[in-house]
Design a protein around this motif. Structure first.
Motif, short mmCIF file in Angstrom:
data_model
loop_
_atom_site.label_atom_id
_atom_site.label_comp_id
_atom_site.label_asym_id
_atom_site.label_seq_id
_atom_site.Cartn_x
_atom_site.Cartn_y
_atom_site.Cartn_z
N LYS A 1 54.51 -28.84 -27.00
CA LYS A 1 54.21 -27.81 -28.01
C LYS A 1 53.59 -28.39 -29.28
O LYS A 1 53.08 -27.66 -30.12
CB LYS A 1 55.47 -27.03 -28.37
CG LYS A 1 56.51 -27.80 -29.16
CD LYS A 1 57.65 -26.90 -29.55
CE LYS A 1 58.64 -27.58 -30.48
NZ LYS A 1 59.74 -26.70 -30.90
N GLU B 1 47.35 -45.14 -25.84
CA GLU B 1 47.74 -43.83 -26.34
C GLU B 1 48.69 -43.98 -27.52
O GLU B 1 48.59 -43.24 -28.51
CB GLU B 1 48.42 -43.03 -25.22
CG GLU B 1 47.48 -42.59 -24.12
CD GLU B 1 48.19 -42.06 -22.89
OE1 GLU B 1 47.51 -41.57 -21.98
OE2 GLU B 1 49.44 -42.16 -22.84
N GLU C 1 51.00 -30.33 -29.19
CA GLU C 1 49.64 -30.72 -28.84
C GLU C 1 48.62 -30.26 -29.90
O GLU C 1 47.60 -30.92 -30.13
CB GLU C 1 49.24 -30.15 -27.48
CG GLU C 1 49.22 -28.63 -27.43
CD GLU C 1 48.73 -28.12 -26.09
OE1 GLU C 1 47.80 -28.73 -25.53
OE2 GLU C 1 49.27 -27.12 -25.60
N HIS C 2 48.91 -29.13 -30.56
CA HIS C 2 47.96 -28.60 -31.54
C HIS C 2 48.00 -29.37 -32.86
O HIS C 2 47.22 -29.07 -33.77
CB HIS C 2 48.25 -27.11 -31.78
CG HIS C 2 48.12 -26.28 -30.54
ND1 HIS C 2 46.91 -26.15 -29.86
CD2 HIS C 2 49.05 -25.57 -29.83
CE1 HIS C 2 47.10 -25.36 -28.81
NE2 HIS C 2 48.38 -25.01 -28.76
N LYS D 1 42.85 -36.00 -24.87
CA LYS D 1 43.27 -34.98 -23.91
C LYS D 1 44.61 -35.34 -23.29
O LYS D 1 45.52 -34.51 -23.19
CB LYS D 1 42.21 -34.84 -22.81
CG LYS D 1 42.58 -33.83 -21.73
CD LYS D 1 41.52 -33.80 -20.63
CE LYS D 1 41.95 -32.87 -19.50
NZ LYS D 1 40.96 -32.86 -18.40
N ARG D 2 44.78 -36.61 -22.89
CA ARG D 2 46.04 -37.06 -22.30
C ARG D 2 47.18 -36.99 -23.31
O ARG D 2 48.31 -36.62 -22.97
CB ARG D 2 45.88 -38.48 -21.76
CG ARG D 2 45.05 -38.57 -20.49
CD ARG D 2 44.91 -40.02 -20.05
NE ARG D 2 46.22 -40.64 -19.87
CZ ARG D 2 46.98 -40.50 -18.78
NH1 ARG D 2 46.56 -39.74 -17.78
NH2 ARG D 2 48.15 -41.11 -18.69
N LEU D 3 46.89 -37.37 -24.55
CA LEU D 3 47.91 -37.31 -25.60
C LEU D 3 48.42 -35.87 -25.77
O LEU D 3 49.63 -35.62 -25.84
CB LEU D 3 47.35 -37.81 -26.93
CG LEU D 3 47.57 -39.26 -27.30
CD1 LEU D 3 46.90 -39.57 -28.63
CD2 LEU D 3 49.06 -39.60 -27.36
N ARG D 4 47.50 -34.94 -25.87
CA ARG D 4 47.88 -33.54 -26.06
C ARG D 4 48.74 -33.03 -24.91
O ARG D 4 49.71 -32.31 -25.12
CB ARG D 4 46.62 -32.68 -26.21
CG ARG D 4 45.93 -32.83 -27.57
CD ARG D 4 44.60 -32.13 -27.57
NE ARG D 4 44.04 -32.04 -28.92
CZ ARG D 4 42.77 -31.79 -29.17
NH1 ARG D 4 41.91 -31.62 -28.17
NH2 ARG D 4 42.33 -31.72 -30.42
N GLU D 5 48.38 -33.42 -23.69
CA GLU D 5 49.15 -32.97 -22.53
C GLU D 5 50.58 -33.49 -22.59
O GLU D 5 51.53 -32.79 -22.19
CB GLU D 5 48.47 -33.46 -21.25
CG GLU D 5 47.14 -32.76 -20.95
CD GLU D 5 46.41 -33.39 -19.78
OE1 GLU D 5 46.85 -34.46 -19.30
OE2 GLU D 5 45.40 -32.82 -19.34
N LYS D 6 50.76 -34.70 -23.11
CA LYS D 6 52.10 -35.30 -23.15
C LYS D 6 52.92 -34.83 -24.34
O LYS D 6 54.14 -34.98 -24.34
CB LYS D 6 51.97 -36.83 -23.19
CG LYS D 6 51.40 -37.44 -21.91
CD LYS D 6 51.33 -38.96 -21.99
CE LYS D 6 50.82 -39.55 -20.70
NZ LYS D 6 50.80 -41.04 -20.73
N MET D 7 52.26 -34.25 -25.34
CA MET D 7 52.97 -33.85 -26.56
C MET D 7 53.54 -32.45 -26.51
O MET D 7 54.18 -31.99 -27.46
CB MET D 7 52.04 -34.00 -27.77
CG MET D 7 51.73 -35.46 -28.11
SD MET D 7 50.56 -35.60 -29.46
CE MET D 7 51.54 -34.99 -30.83
#
Length: 229
Positions: A212, A163, A214-215, A204-210
Motif C-alpha cells: 500500500k 533495490e 507503492e504510491h 516497478k519492482r520496488l512498488r510491487e514489494k511495498m
C-alpha cells in the motif's frame, strides 16, 4: 588487492577463461561452473560476492538460475551480472525483473566488466556518503542501513541489494526529484552508457514489494522519480 570471490557461470570455455583471466589479474578470487545446476551446487558450500551469469546455459538457463538464487534467503543478496549474447530489450528487462543487478551483452569489454563489478561491489558496501543516517523513516516505512533491513508496518520487506540502495537514496532525498540519469550514477555508479529503463524496472519492482506504500514513489513525468515527503 580485492579479496571478493566471483563465480563465473559460463558454458563456453573460451569466454570463461577470458573472464577469469581478467578478473584474477584485477585481484579477484574466481571459480567457475559450466551449468546452472553446478553453480547452485557450488553456492551451497562456497561463498560468492558476485556472480557472472550467462543466460544461454544447457538445461537450466540463466534466468532460472537467477530466479532460484533470488528466492533463496541465504543467497539472494549475492550480486548478479548477466553476461549474454541475447541483447533484446525483453531479455534485459526479464533479467532485471528477476533481480539481476546489471546486464552486459557479448561481445563485451573485459575492462568495462571489471568497472561494473567494482561499482556494484562498492555500492553494496553501503559505506558511501549519500546515506548519512543509520535508520531512515518515512511514515510506516523504516530502513535500517546497518542491518540491511526494510520494514513496513513492522513487517520485513525482502529487497535485492540494488533495490535496497535505490529505496534508501529516494527516502534520504525525499521530496526532491531524482532524474533517471542521477539515479543510475548514484546507485549503479557506472559512467558507461546504460539504458535508463534499468531504473524504471527497479522502480516497478520496488512498488510491487511495498504494497500500500507503492504510491510513495511518485513518477515525475519527463524528469524521473520522487519519494513523497
Amino acid at each position: 588487492m580485492s579479496k571478493e570471490s566471483i563465480l563465473i557461470v559460463e558454458d563456453d570455455p573460451h569466454i570463461s577463461q577470458l573472464v577469469r583471466y581478467n578478473l584474477e589479474k584485477a585481484g579477484y578470487e574466481c571459480y567457475g561452473a559450466s551449468t546452472g545446476e553446478e553453480a547452485l551446487k557450488i553456492l551451497k558450500t562456497r561463498v560468492a560476492s558476485l556472480i557472472i551469469l550467462d543466460v544461454m546455459l544447457p538445461q537450466m538457463d540463466g534466468f532460472e538460475v537467477c530466479r532460484s538464487i533470488k528466492r533463496d534467503p541465504k543467497l539472494q543478496r549475492i550480486a548478479i551480472i548477466m553476461l549474454t549474447a541475447k541483447g533484446e530489450e525483453v531479455d534485459r528487462v526479464v533479467g532485471l525483473e528477476l533481480g539481476a543487478d546489471d546486464y552486459m551483452v557479448k561481445p563485451f569489454s573485459p575492462r568495462e566488466l571489471i568497472l561494473r563489478i567494482k561499482a556494484i561491489l562498492r555500492r553494496l558496501q553501503f559505506g558511501g556518503e549519500e546515506i548519512k543516517k543509520d535508520v531512515l523513516k518515512a511514515g510506516e516505512l523504516m530502513i535500517d542501513i546497518s542491518k540491511h533491513r526494510v520494514t513496513i508496518q513492522e513487517k520485513e520487506v525482502e529487497l535485492t541489494p540494488m533495490e535496497f540502495k535505490l529505496l534508501s537514496l529516494l527516502v534520504e532525498r525525499r521530496g526532491r526529484v531524482q532524474t533517471r540519469e542521477r539515479l543510475l550514477s548514484d546507485v549503479w555508479d557506472i559512467h558507461a552508457e546504460i539504458d535508463t529503463r534499468t531504473v524504471d524496472t527497479h522502480i516497478k519492482r520496488l512498488r510491487e514489494k511495498m504494497g500500500k506504500m507503492e504510491h510513495s514513489i511518485e513518477t515525475v513525468r519527463g524528469m524521473g522519480y520522487r519519494f513523497k515527503e
